[in-house]
Design an enzyme around this catalytic site. Structure first.
Site, PDB file in Angstrom:
ATOM      1  N   ASP A  87      50.512 -58.588  28.130  1.00  0.00           N
ATOM      2  CA  ASP A  87      50.149 -57.653  27.136  1.00  0.00           C
ATOM      3  C   ASP A  87      49.450 -57.195  25.766  1.00  0.00           C
ATOM      4  OD1 ASP A  87      51.919 -55.183  25.846  1.00  0.00           O
ATOM      5  OD2 ASP A  87      53.890 -55.860  26.660  1.00  0.00           O
ATOM      6  N   SER A 128      59.985 -51.748  24.792  1.00  0.00           N
ATOM      7  CA  SER A 128      58.610 -51.405  23.957  1.00  0.00           C
ATOM      8  C   SER A 128      59.488 -50.580  22.083  1.00  0.00           C
ATOM      9  CB  SER A 128      57.978 -50.196  24.470  1.00  0.00           C
ATOM     10  OG  SER A 128      56.211 -50.115  23.456  1.00  0.00           O
ATOM     11  N   HIS A 163      52.441 -55.035  29.677  1.00  0.00           N
ATOM     12  CA  HIS A 163      53.033 -54.271  28.773  1.00  0.00           C
ATOM     13  C   HIS A 163      54.286 -53.248  30.018  1.00  0.00           C
ATOM     14  CE1 HIS A 163      55.183 -53.205  25.091  1.00  0.00           C
ATOM     15  NE2 HIS A 163      54.774 -51.681  25.563  1.00  0.00           N
TER      16      HIS A 163
END
Length: 269
Positions: free
Chosen positions: A222, A98, A250
């Site tokens: 996601d 991320s 995610h």
């Protein structure tokens, strides 16, 4: 083994070296708003396969110092450089999730891939996290501003709400509580400042400066960083491969843990 590394005056970064001195080094960069402990289920397995797993907490997160300033991608990329040089690492696999993936990209560009042999991106918040007139993907800037406001007014609820969209599979309450505790271990101010960086940074010009084999791991479901991010990265990063995780959001490193660890090991070997 855990220790602190000074990255600038009065700022120390916490690093956990799972098996110091043994194996090929893999430097893990955590996502927002967690810390290096999010990779527990990789640290449990990869050292058995000959990898030296190193987790660092970004400034303001986990056990690192919490300065008031210094939350741009440039500054945090400089922190990575300081950690790599302080540990004397060579032939490093840089692995970021991320926001950590976004900062890894900036590191590769800003520091010419110093000491890095391979790059692994997990649900990376890149090339740009927020929408703009020439980039219709991701969250709106207004949505991120709302997260910043919620961080300063009710951070526990903000973290809980974020956790609700992080994973796609049912998780026991005990796991959810543990994962949310990682976010609450951060500085509230650092949490907000990194949201501002996620909102404002643009990595499109950085991608051409990546010249190492790159693996792009991304969940098809996601809801934080949509799968189109991975497709855009794959199109622009030379020598990259795209590895979709069809049943993951995610939190692909946990939702499809066996596949994630298997594919990561394959790529790193």
């Amino acid at each position: 083994m855990g220790y602190y590394i000074t990255v600038e005056q009065d700022v120390q970064i916490f690093v956990e070296d799972i098996d110091p001195g043994n194996g090929k080094p893999v430097l893990f960069l955590h996502g927002w708003p967690a810390n290096h402990k999010m990779f527990e289920y990789q640290f449990n397995q990869l050292p058995q396969m000959g990898f030296r797993c190193i987790g660092m907490d970004f400034r303001g997160f986990g056990d690192s110092d919490r300065p008031w300033n210094g939350y741009s991608y440039d500054r945090m990329a400089d922190d990575i450089l300081a950690v790599i040089d302080a540990l004397g690492l060579e032939d490093v696999i840089l692995a970021g999730h991320s926001m950590g993936g976004a900062i890894a990209i900036r590191y590769m560009s800003r520091h010419a891939g110093h000491k890095i042999s391979k790059l692994a991106l997990f649900g990376a918040a890149a090339p740009v996290f927020t929408q703009s007139p020439d980039y219709p993907y991701g969250k709106t800037k207004e949505e991120v501003n709302k997260l910043i406001q919620d961080t300063y007014t009710n951070r526990p609820q903000m973290v809980a709400d974020f956790g609700d969209i992080f994973f796609t599979r049912y998780l026991r309450e005990s796991f959810v509580d543990w994962f949310q505790s990682l976010g609450l271990a951060a500085s509230g101010h650092a949490t907000a400042m990194c949201l501002a960086s996620l909102r404002d940074e643009d990595l499109r010009q950085d991608l051409a400066n990546i010249h190492v084999p790159t693996a792009i791991f991304h969940g098809k479901q996601d809801k934080v960083c949509p799968f189109v991010f991975a497709e855009l990265l794959h199109a622009e990063i030379k020598e990259s491969e795209l590895i979709p995780f069809y049943y993951s959001g995610h939190g692909l490193f946990y939702c499809e843990m066996k596949k994630f660890n298997r594919e990561l090991t394959r790529f790193m070997t």
